[in-house]
Design a protein around this motif. Structure first.
Motif, PDB file in Angstrom:
ATOM      1  N   ALA A   4      -8.004  78.034  29.305  1.00  0.00           N
ATOM      2  CA  ALA A   4      -7.222  78.095  28.141  1.00  0.00           C
ATOM      3  C   ALA A   4      -5.609  78.572  28.655  1.00  0.00           C
ATOM      4  O   ALA A   4      -4.523  78.415  28.128  1.00  0.00           O
ATOM      5  N   PRO A   8      -2.084  71.422  29.789  1.00  0.00           N
ATOM      6  CA  PRO A   8      -2.955  70.149  29.961  1.00  0.00           C
ATOM      7  C   PRO A   8      -2.534  69.395  31.312  1.00  0.00           C
ATOM      8  O   PRO A   8      -1.588  69.323  31.853  1.00  0.00           O
ATOM      9  N   VAL A  47      -1.593  67.001  18.752  1.00  0.00           N
ATOM     10  CA  VAL A  47      -2.735  68.170  18.367  1.00  0.00           C
ATOM     11  C   VAL A  47      -3.613  68.139  19.477  1.00  0.00           C
ATOM     12  O   VAL A  47      -3.879  69.241  20.239  1.00  0.00           O
ATOM     13  N   ALA A  48      -4.044  67.053  20.382  1.00  0.00           N
ATOM     14  CA  ALA A  48      -5.016  67.024  21.464  1.00  0.00           C
ATOM     15  C   ALA A  48      -4.164  67.513  22.600  1.00  0.00           C
ATOM     16  O   ALA A  48      -4.721  68.245  23.425  1.00  0.00           O
ATOM     17  N   TRP A  49      -2.835  67.178  22.878  1.00  0.00           N
ATOM     18  CA  TRP A  49      -2.023  67.706  23.915  1.00  0.00           C
ATOM     19  C   TRP A  49      -1.889  69.365  23.798  1.00  0.00           C
ATOM     20  O   TRP A  49      -2.099  70.010  24.868  1.00  0.00           O
ATOM     21  N   ARG A  50      -1.668  69.561  22.495  1.00  0.00           N
ATOM     22  CA  ARG A  50      -1.387  71.131  22.363  1.00  0.00           C
ATOM     23  C   ARG A  50      -3.108  71.924  22.588  1.00  0.00           C
ATOM     24  O   ARG A  50      -3.079  73.051  22.682  1.00  0.00           O
ATOM     25  N   ARG A  51      -3.851  71.403  22.111  1.00  0.00           N
ATOM     26  CA  ARG A  51      -5.163  71.890  22.164  1.00  0.00           C
ATOM     27  C   ARG A  51      -6.168  71.624  23.260  1.00  0.00           C
ATOM     28  O   ARG A  51      -7.493  71.159  23.290  1.00  0.00           O
ATOM     29  N   PHE A  52      -5.478  71.049  24.351  1.00  0.00           N
ATOM     30  CA  PHE A  52      -6.012  70.394  25.396  1.00  0.00           C
ATOM     31  C   PHE A  52      -7.522  71.051  25.750  1.00  0.00           C
ATOM     32  O   PHE A  52      -8.548  70.572  26.381  1.00  0.00           O
ATOM     33  N   GLU A  54      -9.447  72.846  24.339  1.00  0.00           N
ATOM     34  CA  GLU A  54     -10.376  72.777  23.409  1.00  0.00           C
ATOM     35  C   GLU A  54     -11.097  71.428  23.297  1.00  0.00           C
ATOM     36  O   GLU A  54     -12.138  71.314  22.396  1.00  0.00           O
ATOM     37  N   LEU A  55     -10.795  70.446  23.860  1.00  0.00           N
ATOM     38  CA  LEU A  55     -11.409  68.953  24.075  1.00  0.00           C
ATOM     39  C   LEU A  55     -12.608  69.010  24.400  1.00  0.00           C
ATOM     40  O   LEU A  55     -12.995  69.987  25.203  1.00  0.00           O
ATOM     41  N   TRP A  65     -13.923  63.571  18.293  1.00  0.00           N
ATOM     42  CA  TRP A  65     -12.914  64.698  18.242  1.00  0.00           C
ATOM     43  C   TRP A  65     -11.835  64.353  17.827  1.00  0.00           C
ATOM     44  O   TRP A  65     -11.090  64.853  16.790  1.00  0.00           O
ATOM     45  N   VAL A  69      -9.677  64.791  14.278  1.00  0.00           N
ATOM     46  CA  VAL A  69      -8.346  65.313  14.231  1.00  0.00           C
ATOM     47  C   VAL A  69      -7.484  64.259  13.254  1.00  0.00           C
ATOM     48  O   VAL A  69      -6.614  64.718  12.425  1.00  0.00           O
TER      49      VAL A  69
END
Length: 175
Positions: A4, A8, A47-52, A54-55, A65, A69
């Protein structure tokens, strides 16, 4: 994938992008018109970049996933369009004003409409929820999924900006 605290991993993100991009496009082409596919794909990868962090850890779980999204992004887009359409319909079906309105009242309504149109979408939504939809701040806060105090602040700021838009403007050439 990444902790966290870390940003990324660009190389890992590129691998995910290249592995899933075509499948994601096909997934969306079956659900939305062609013109919207690129926007939803872009938003999904954002979203994937920002929440990398959480992938899913398993590479085989990343594709579903991202599909989820994309599906949520589509739903949000559709809800937003539906709200805008519904608002336009409500405005269009407002009962006509009495014919005996005086010129000052008509001019004020025109000024108010123009001032409202110059506000940002967030301000417009806050004002509309209270003024047009008749919701109290607690109900409006629930609609926006924010706290009542946050909505009250948003409404107060929207009202202040609307009043500022309604203030007489200094005309050029006057001293």
């Amino acid at each position: 994938m990444a902790s966290a605290r870390e940003g990324p991993d660009a190389a890992a993100f590129r691998r995910i992008f290249e592995a899933v991009f075509d499948d994601l496009v096909r997934f969306l082409e079956r659900r939305v018109d062609e013109a919207a596919v690129d926007d939803v794909v872009a938003e999904t990868f954002l979203v994937a970049w920002r929440r990398f962090a959480e992938l899913p850890a398993e590479p085989s779980d990343v594709r579903p996933w991202l599909f989820a999204v994309a599906r949520h992004t589509l739903a949000n887009t559709r809800r937003g369009r539906r709200r805008a359409h519904d608002l336009a319909l409500r405005v269009a079906v407002q009962p006509p004003r009495a014919a005996d309105d005086d010129a000052a009242a008509v001019a004020y309504r025109v000024d108010l409409g123009r001032a409202f149109a110059r506000l940002g979408p967030g301000d417009q939504e806050a004002l509309a929820l209270v003024a047009w939809d008749g919701l109290n701040p607690a109900e409006a806060a629930r609609v926006l999924d924010i706290s009542t105090s946050a909505f009250s602040v948003r409404l107060s700021r929207a009202r202040r900006r609307l009043r500022k838009q309604l203030e007489p403007r200094a005309t050029e050439g006057t001293s």
